[in-house]
Write an enzyme that holds these catalytic residues in place. Sequence first.
Site, short mmCIF file in Angstrom:
data_model
loop_
_atom_site.label_atom_id
_atom_site.label_comp_id
_atom_site.label_asym_id
_atom_site.label_seq_id
_atom_site.Cartn_x
_atom_site.Cartn_y
_atom_site.Cartn_z
N THR A 66 0.96 -1.17 0.07
CA THR A 66 -0.16 0.11 -0.07
C THR A 66 0.85 1.39 0.04
OG1 THR A 66 -1.91 -1.04 1.19
CG2 THR A 66 -1.78 1.27 1.16
N PHE A 125 1.12 5.14 1.05
CA PHE A 125 0.60 6.06 1.85
C PHE A 125 1.10 7.33 1.38
CE2 PHE A 125 0.34 2.16 3.86
CZ PHE A 125 -0.61 2.03 4.76
#
Length: 280
Positions: free
Chosen positions: A174, A176
């Site tokens: 992921t 960020f």
Amino acid sequence: MKRVAIQGVSGAFHEIAARQFFHDEDIEIVPCVTFKDIFKNMEKEPAIIGCMAIENTIAGSLLPNHDLLKNSHYPIIGEYKLRISHTLAALPGQKLEDINEVHSHPIALMQCDEFLEKYPYMKAVESDDTALSAQDIAEKHIVGRAAICSKLAAEHYGLEIIADEIETNKRNFTRFLIFANPILAKELIENVKVNKSSVVFTLPHEEGSLAQILAILSFYKLNLTKIQSLPIIGREFEYQFYINLTFDNYERYRQALDAVRPLLKDFQLLGEYREAKLPQ
């Protein structure tokens, strides 16, 4: 001490990303229920820094978060790419055969679908957050329930890990984004050698308009790492484009922006920052 607002409670993957981004500093986490709450907290306290997931290699882009960032006018100052590794955690002493319900965020459940298929007696139940699922089990002392969460969340809430690395795809990352109000952002980025930027724009509804922009960026040797289109509410079949660019020559990159701006509508520079590398 820096204060960083995240979506979720202590032990969430957002906290892991924030602490690893500011790895050499002691930070205070400001938990928020929703992504919108991150921005509300930043409006109340300008010294708060935001940390928000924007993209996952399996689930794709978090589309609403693009607009939240664009409308906030908080510049991006950095990014962090986190490998997402899920654990199955429950109250101490529980075994796999004792678990009849598994609670977690719907994306986490989806990312662990092959593991869950092996145990059809475990009912998958969607919740608002991975770490919140762990917190709920610990605080209510719920027997027979497990959470799919991070190792940090399991340790933080005193749960026992009964299965580790249960995600289907081990290349699960992921991305960020870290952002702050403009005055603070300027301070935080001052000594950083930037090599990436994020921009958003709309285009005239004309044939070949996007191809023309891409050709100019290519001419200036900019690397287009992402392009995301989102519909413009209230303007049928018109789209805004979110683009990430990487570059090794800042001057040439700025020349490229100057070259494309006359061809764009509603251009907005979301931030210039240092590209994060994928962890090993």
